[in-house]
Design an enzyme around this catalytic site. Structure first.
Site, PDB file in Angstrom:
ATOM      1  N   ARG A  49      23.504  33.504  67.775  1.00 58.91           N
ATOM      2  CA  ARG A  49      24.956  34.021  68.609  1.00 58.91           C
ATOM      3  C   ARG A  49      25.946  33.231  68.142  1.00 58.91           C
ATOM      4  O   ARG A  49      25.787  32.287  67.511  1.00 58.91           O
ATOM      5  CB  ARG A  49      24.735  33.764  69.939  1.00 58.91           C
ATOM      6  CG  ARG A  49      24.565  32.349  70.501  1.00 58.91           C
ATOM      7  CD  ARG A  49      24.601  32.125  71.663  1.00 58.91           C
ATOM      8  NE  ARG A  49      24.315  30.772  72.222  1.00 58.91           N
ATOM      9  CZ  ARG A  49      24.971  29.692  72.260  1.00 58.91           C
ATOM     10  NH1 ARG A  49      26.283  29.752  71.618  1.00 58.91           N
ATOM     11  NH2 ARG A  49      24.725  28.408  72.388  1.00 58.91           N
ATOM     12  N   VAL A  53      27.167  24.849  71.277  1.00 56.66           N
ATOM     13  CA  VAL A  53      25.840  24.472  72.120  1.00 56.66           C
ATOM     14  C   VAL A  53      26.287  24.612  73.761  1.00 56.66           C
ATOM     15  O   VAL A  53      27.303  24.514  73.935  1.00 56.66           O
ATOM     16  CB  VAL A  53      25.510  23.198  71.953  1.00 56.66           C
ATOM     17  CG1 VAL A  53      26.655  21.970  72.434  1.00 56.66           C
ATOM     18  CG2 VAL A  53      24.060  22.719  72.705  1.00 56.66           C
ATOM     19  N   THR A  54      25.117  25.275  74.479  1.00 52.62           N
ATOM     20  CA  THR A  54      25.402  25.311  75.862  1.00 52.62           C
ATOM     21  C   THR A  54      24.040  25.193  76.559  1.00 52.62           C
ATOM     22  O   THR A  54      23.019  25.035  75.709  1.00 52.62           O
ATOM     23  CB  THR A  54      25.803  26.741  76.272  1.00 52.62           C
ATOM     24  OG1 THR A  54      26.341  26.623  77.728  1.00 52.62           O
ATOM     25  CG2 THR A  54      24.944  27.889  76.255  1.00 52.62           C
ATOM     26  N   PHE A  55      23.880  24.953  77.647  1.00 50.76           N
ATOM     27  CA  PHE A  55      22.639  24.671  78.583  1.00 50.76           C
ATOM     28  C   PHE A  55      22.299  25.889  79.378  1.00 50.76           C
ATOM     29  O   PHE A  55      23.238  26.346  79.941  1.00 50.76           O
ATOM     30  CB  PHE A  55      22.966  23.316  79.494  1.00 50.76           C
ATOM     31  CG  PHE A  55      21.765  23.047  80.326  1.00 50.76           C
ATOM     32  CD1 PHE A  55      20.626  22.744  79.840  1.00 50.76           C
ATOM     33  CD2 PHE A  55      21.875  23.370  81.455  1.00 50.76           C
ATOM     34  CE1 PHE A  55      19.304  22.347  80.539  1.00 50.76           C
ATOM     35  CE2 PHE A  55      20.733  23.262  82.536  1.00 50.76           C
ATOM     36  CZ  PHE A  55      19.636  22.715  81.969  1.00 50.76           C
ATOM     37  N   HIS A  56      21.159  25.900  79.556  1.00 48.99           N
ATOM     38  CA  HIS A  56      20.464  26.943  80.435  1.00 48.99           C
ATOM     39  C   HIS A  56      19.329  26.481  81.306  1.00 48.99           C
ATOM     40  O   HIS A  56      18.651  25.537  80.780  1.00 48.99           O
ATOM     41  CB  HIS A  56      19.935  28.285  79.625  1.00 48.99           C
ATOM     42  CG  HIS A  56      20.787  29.221  78.536  1.00 48.99           C
ATOM     43  ND1 HIS A  56      22.197  29.675  79.178  1.00 48.99           N
ATOM     44  CD2 HIS A  56      20.812  29.313  77.489  1.00 48.99           C
ATOM     45  CE1 HIS A  56      22.600  30.203  78.194  1.00 48.99           C
ATOM     46  NE2 HIS A  56      22.023  30.177  77.178  1.00 48.99           N
ATOM     47  N   GLY A 149      28.397  33.838  74.644  1.00 50.27           N
ATOM     48  CA  GLY A 149      28.122  34.043  73.360  1.00 50.27           C
ATOM     49  C   GLY A 149      27.383  35.199  73.051  1.00 50.27           C
ATOM     50  O   GLY A 149      26.355  35.610  73.639  1.00 50.27           O
ATOM     51  N   VAL A 161      26.056  36.475  78.396  1.00 49.60           N
ATOM     52  CA  VAL A 161      26.662  35.563  79.432  1.00 49.60           C
ATOM     53  C   VAL A 161      25.832  34.974  80.243  1.00 49.60           C
ATOM     54  O   VAL A 161      24.849  35.523  80.581  1.00 49.60           O
ATOM     55  CB  VAL A 161      28.074  36.377  79.868  1.00 49.60           C
ATOM     56  CG1 VAL A 161      27.347  37.495  80.768  1.00 49.60           C
ATOM     57  CG2 VAL A 161      28.830  35.648  80.761  1.00 49.60           C
ATOM     58  N   ALA A 162      26.229  33.670  80.577  1.00 54.72           N
ATOM     59  CA  ALA A 162      25.367  32.968  81.594  1.00 54.72           C
ATOM     60  C   ALA A 162      26.367  32.605  82.775  1.00 54.72           C
ATOM     61  O   ALA A 162      27.622  31.720  82.504  1.00 54.72           O
ATOM     62  CB  ALA A 162      24.852  31.777  80.920  1.00 54.72           C
ATOM     63  N   CYS A 178      30.001  23.887  74.955  1.00 52.69           N
ATOM     64  CA  CYS A 178      30.526  25.098  74.086  1.00 52.69           C
ATOM     65  C   CYS A 178      31.400  24.326  72.787  1.00 52.69           C
ATOM     66  O   CYS A 178      32.534  25.102  72.481  1.00 52.69           O
ATOM     67  CB  CYS A 178      31.400  26.235  74.915  1.00 52.69           C
ATOM     68  SG  CYS A 178      30.428  26.908  76.098  1.00 52.69           S
TER      69      CYS A 178
END
Length: 214
Positions: A49, A53-56, A149, A161-162, A178
């Protein structure tokens, strides 16, 4: 998502997947390792994507629209606008005002008044690689409540999207969310909104279906 997208044809029905992930960091295709400050044992997964970086994790609604943009008759810019609009309208149901920040995809809230309607003053200057320039703090006074993303291949979308509902936010402090150093991340619970994951997921799913359907 990737298998679905690679195998679909012009007759394949669009889908929207809603899910909740176990704790994981995901890196965008141009992700920089230095934005992961200390993963503390949380897996870091490379994806294709856009974005950094992001967190889930649990308590976050993740939506993956698998949409044929050609069939829908729109381009990527309009698609991103619709994704963000759906998040804004979903937050509106709980009285929260979501904002866009130019040059920084996703949705933000004013920390001093998340329920007010005054515009945010944040701006995100970018360098030529699309990374925020280190000039002051363009995110002063705002918190990010939804990350975006996407990937588009053969005019078909995946990733998505989150939206943060009620989750452990500490892992966001172990990265530059991000790619933005010091960016504060919030969820609905932080803002004093008590709601269920399923309620928010249903609202977001309904909004996406209405704005991305035929």
């Amino acid at each position: 998502m990737r298998r679905f997208t690679e195998s679909r044809d012009d007759e394949t029905t669009d889908e929207i997947w809603l899910c909740e992930h176990a704790p994981v960091y995901t890196q965008g295709i141009a992700g920089r390792q230095e934005h992961v400050l200390n993963a503390h044992g949380i897996p870091v997964i490379a994806t294709n994507r856009g974005g950094q970086v992001t967190f889930h994790g649990p308590g976050q609604v993740v939506a993956y629209p698998l949409i044929d943009l050609k069939r829908l008759g729109i381009y990527v810019k309009e698609y991103v606008y619709r994704l963000e609009h759906c998040v804004i309208k979903t937050l509106e149901a709980d009285g929260v005002t979501g904002h866009r920040v130019p040059g920084a995809p996703g949705i933000y809230v004013r920390l001093d008044d998340p329920f007010g309607h005054a515009p945010v003053d944040a701006r995100a200057p970018r360098d030529r690689e699309g990374v925020r320039a280190a000039v002051g703090d363009p995110f002063a006074g705002v918190g990010k409540i939804a990350a975006l993303g996407i990937k588009v291949t053969r005019h078909c979308t995946y990733h998505g999207v989150a939206l943060n509902v009620a989750m452990d936010l500490q892992p966001f402090t172990w990265i530059n969310p991000c790619g933005y150093e010091g960016l504060k991340t919030v969820d609905l619970a932080t803002l004093g909104v008590s709601t269920e994951w399923a309620t928010v997921a249903r609202r977001l799913g309904d909004r996406l279906a209405s704005h991305l359907g035929p």
